[in-house]
Design a protein around this motif. Structure first.
Motif, PDB file in Angstrom:
ATOM      1  N   THR A  74      -7.725  10.906   1.878  1.00  0.00           N
ATOM      2  CA  THR A  74      -6.577  10.108   1.449  1.00  0.00           C
ATOM      3  C   THR A  74      -6.163   9.127   2.543  1.00  0.00           C
ATOM      4  O   THR A  74      -6.375   9.374   3.725  1.00  0.00           O
ATOM      5  CB  THR A  74      -5.365  11.001   1.109  1.00  0.00           C
ATOM      6  OG1 THR A  74      -5.004  11.767   2.259  1.00  0.00           O
ATOM      7  CG2 THR A  74      -5.676  11.910  -0.057  1.00  0.00           C
ATOM      8  N   GLU A  75      -5.576   8.028   2.078  1.00  0.00           N
ATOM      9  CA  GLU A  75      -5.000   7.035   2.986  1.00  0.00           C
ATOM     10  C   GLU A  75      -3.637   6.639   2.450  1.00  0.00           C
ATOM     11  O   GLU A  75      -3.409   6.648   1.249  1.00  0.00           O
ATOM     12  CB  GLU A  75      -5.898   5.794   3.077  1.00  0.00           C
ATOM     13  CG  GLU A  75      -7.067   5.961   4.002  1.00  0.00           C
ATOM     14  CD  GLU A  75      -7.840   4.667   4.207  1.00  0.00           C
ATOM     15  OE1 GLU A  75      -7.494   3.648   3.567  1.00  0.00           O
ATOM     16  OE2 GLU A  75      -8.794   4.684   4.994  1.00  0.00           O
ATOM     17  N   LEU A  76      -2.756   6.280   3.365  1.00  0.00           N
ATOM     18  CA  LEU A  76      -1.400   5.904   2.989  1.00  0.00           C
ATOM     19  C   LEU A  76      -1.392   4.488   2.421  1.00  0.00           C
ATOM     20  O   LEU A  76      -1.917   3.566   3.027  1.00  0.00           O
ATOM     21  CB  LEU A  76      -0.491   5.981   4.210  1.00  0.00           C
ATOM     22  CG  LEU A  76       1.004   5.744   3.977  1.00  0.00           C
ATOM     23  CD1 LEU A  76       1.587   6.867   3.141  1.00  0.00           C
ATOM     24  CD2 LEU A  76       1.729   5.646   5.305  1.00  0.00           C
ATOM     25  N   CYS A  77      -0.796   4.339   1.232  1.00  0.00           N
ATOM     26  CA  CYS A  77      -0.624   3.009   0.639  1.00  0.00           C
ATOM     27  C   CYS A  77       0.558   2.351   1.340  1.00  0.00           C
ATOM     28  O   CYS A  77       1.652   2.917   1.380  1.00  0.00           O
ATOM     29  CB  CYS A  77      -0.368   3.122  -0.860  1.00  0.00           C
ATOM     30  SG  CYS A  77       0.077   1.537  -1.635  1.00  0.00           S
ATOM     31  N   ASN A  78       0.340   1.175   1.892  1.00  0.00           N
ATOM     32  CA  ASN A  78       1.396   0.480   2.633  1.00  0.00           C
ATOM     33  C   ASN A  78       2.503  -0.050   1.730  1.00  0.00           C
ATOM     34  O   ASN A  78       3.578  -0.394   2.204  1.00  0.00           O
ATOM     35  CB  ASN A  78       0.802  -0.674   3.439  1.00  0.00           C
ATOM     36  CG  ASN A  78      -0.093  -0.159   4.550  1.00  0.00           C
ATOM     37  OD1 ASN A  78       0.168   0.898   5.107  1.00  0.00           O
ATOM     38  ND2 ASN A  78      -1.148  -0.885   4.857  1.00  0.00           N
TER      39      ASN A  78
END
Length: 199
Positions: A113-117
């Motif tokens: 997972t990656e953080l949505c800005n």
């Protein structure tokens, strides 16, 4: 008439070419002694180079990546599109690896997972492109409960918020400890009072 007979041709039975009739005997003697028809492409090649022609043009070749044997004509396509050992890159991290390992790698890599800005939500990499196309930047706020159309904002009572770090369990625990301390203190005081030399 003489010119017409000079232009007459005869098919050579060895190489299947039209040869001027006046030269056919000489041609056939040379052709049958020195040339050979390739069984694959039907080209006429010198007999002494027939094997070299076959090896360099038609013989099966091995893929340098996977060692599989195949016709020379399909080797380039095999190496570029079908070879399991050709190097490809992961859709999510762009790491280069053999094609045979790509599926297993992307199963793991795509679940990172990656953080949505925009909305501050953690999004799986495999869902990132779809999320980016629909993300409107709204923070991750839970949906409000269903209200009837007659209910107004003024008529709603705000919920009482408890102080941060405070819960019902901790309140009950505090009351129990306080009560226990009072009882123990009372017993201790009574015991000291009874043992006093004044009585």
């Amino acid at each position: 008439m003489a010119e017409a007979s000079d232009q007459a041709t005869t098919l050579c039975s060895h190489c299947d070419r039209d040869i001027p009739s006046s030269n056919i005997d000489l041609h056939y003697a040379h052709c049958s002694r020195n040339l050979e028809k390739c069984k694959v492409c039907s080209d006429m090649v010198p007999k002494k180079y027939a094997e070299e022609h076959f090896l360099s043009t038609h013989a099966p070749v091995s893929c340098s990546l996977c060692s599989r044997s195949m016709d020379r004509e399909v080797l380039a396509v095999h190496k570029g599109e079908n070879c399991p050992q050709r190097i490809v890159t992961c859709d999510y991290c762009e790491f280069p690896l053999p094609a045979v390992d790509l599926f297993e790698h992307q199963e793991v890599c795509g679940n990172r997972t990656e953080l949505c800005n925009l909305c501050n939500k953690y999004i799986r990499l495999r869902e990132r492109s779809n999320h980016e196309s629909i993300c409107n930047g709204v923070q991750n706020i839970p949906p409000e409960p269903f209200r009837s159309t007659g209910e107004t904002e003024r008529g709603r009572r705000p919920q009482r918020r408890q102080p941060a770090g405070f819960s019902t369990k901790s309140l009950i625990f505090t009351i129990a400890i306080t009560g226990l301390a009072v009882v123990l203190g009372s017993l201790l005081f009574q015991s000291k009072h009874e043992n006093s030399p004044m009585h």
